[in-house]
Design a protein around this motif. Structure first.
Motif, short mmCIF file in Angstrom:
data_model
loop_
_atom_site.label_atom_id
_atom_site.label_comp_id
_atom_site.label_asym_id
_atom_site.label_seq_id
_atom_site.Cartn_x
_atom_site.Cartn_y
_atom_site.Cartn_z
N PHE A 112 0.83 -1.20 0.00
CA PHE A 112 0.00 0.00 0.00
C PHE A 112 0.87 1.25 0.00
O PHE A 112 1.85 1.33 0.74
CB PHE A 112 -0.90 0.04 1.24
N ILE A 131 0.62 -5.49 1.91
CA ILE A 131 -0.81 -5.80 1.95
C ILE A 131 -1.01 -7.15 2.64
O ILE A 131 -0.67 -8.21 2.09
CB ILE A 131 -1.41 -5.81 0.54
N LEU A 136 -5.35 -4.68 6.11
CA LEU A 136 -6.75 -4.52 5.72
C LEU A 136 -7.63 -4.27 6.93
O LEU A 136 -8.57 -3.47 6.88
CB LEU A 136 -7.23 -5.76 4.95
N GLN A 201 -4.68 1.84 -4.69
CA GLN A 201 -4.21 0.49 -4.94
C GLN A 201 -5.04 -0.23 -6.01
O GLN A 201 -4.50 -0.97 -6.83
CB GLN A 201 -4.24 -0.33 -3.64
#
Length: 300
Positions: A112, A131, A136, A201
């Protein structure tokens, strides 16, 4: 009352704006029925919720226009609803990638870029973050905190208002409004950051699903509902927007904001119907993409 004292042009304007609000709601209901029938259940409610942002803001503005004393409550309602929309938009981008598991597989070795707005657009030296499930989780937590805390702060503001300790337009250091507004501003920036990171992204991957127009509509609602309203409120508090009896400067500023929002949200509702109504094909699984890449390398 305000509506009773309107002249003929004023009544005509009220009628046109009310009609635009009704049309926006009819368009949204028709769009919601289409989405409910045509879109997979995993994405259905998220897309309906995002599409509801503009009609809800138009409706709250119309109520505030007709009933000026309800302005604080209608503004709070619109703000809380859009706080939830910010979280839903992040979830929609993840869903459009096939869900969290497929997103992690697509960007298995990706990173990211966190040097993006509104927090760190000038901090180009920030390292990229890998990532993973953890990152997340932190992105979703960043938007969820705003969706959770905004209603809590609204409830606190109403409690203080009933006790006489909160005045929406009183921004003196001794008042509660300035501190609550500053805290909300910080929470808003924190919530917008994960959405910008995720968009940077996936925008290339989801270009086939028109993610850029969808993000632009989301940004327009954000700017018009927050930044535009804040600028008009500041102009009203500085008496740049003059009073027009029976309206004070602050009331006239709110009045102008509501009328502008109704027209703007009507246009966004119509445009959203065009952008979201199209049925887009699902993305290819990561395995197929890797196989095609391998075939291309082997081809002479």
């Amino acid at each position: 009352s305000l509506s009773a004292g309107l002249d003929l042009p004023g009544r005509f304007l009220f009628a046109i704006l009310t009609l635009m609000t009704l049309i926006a709601n009819v368009v949204f209901v028709e769009e919601a029925v289409y989405i409910y029938r045509k879109i997979p259940s995993s994405k259905r409610l998220i897309i309906i919720w995002i599409n509801a942002a503009a009609p809800v803001i138009a409706t709250t503005s119309c109520i505030g226009m007709w009933i000026p004393r309800s302005t604080m409550f209608t503004d709070f309602t619109a703000a809380v609803f859009f706080a939830i929309v910010i979280h839903k938009f992040l979830l929609m981008m993840i869903k459009e990638c096939g869900g969290q598991k497929l997103l992690l597989r697509r960007f298995e070795n990706g990173h990211f870029k966190i040097s993006t707005g509104p927090c760190c657009c000038c901090c180009l030296c920030l390292p990229r973050v890998r990532i993973t499930r953890r990152t997340l989780f932190w992105l979703k937590l960043g938007t969820f905190q705003f969706a959770f805390l905004r209603p809590v702060l609204m409830f606190l503001s109403i409690v203080l208002w009933t006790n006489g300790n909160y005045t929406f337009y009183n921004l003196s250091p001794k008042g509660a409004a300035i501190w609550i507004s500053c805290f909300v501003g910080v929470l808003t920036i924190i919530a917008l950051w994960p959405v910008a990171i995720m968009f940077q992204q996936v925008r290339t991957l989801l270009i086939c699903k028109k993610i850029i127009p969808k993000f632009a509509l989301y940004q327009f609602i954000l700017i018009l509902n927050h930044l535009q309203a804040a600028i008009i409120n500041i102009l009203a508090m500085q008496r740049i927007i003059r009073c027009a009896p029976p309206l004070s400067s602050s009331a006239r500023g709110a009045y102008m904001t509501q009328q502008l929002l109704i027209m703007e949200m009507f246009l966004i509702t119509v445009i959203s119907r065009v952008v979201y109504r199209r049925r887009y094909d699902d993305l290819e699984p990561p395995e197929c993409m890797s196989e095609e890449a391998g075939d291309n390398k082997e081809a002479p």
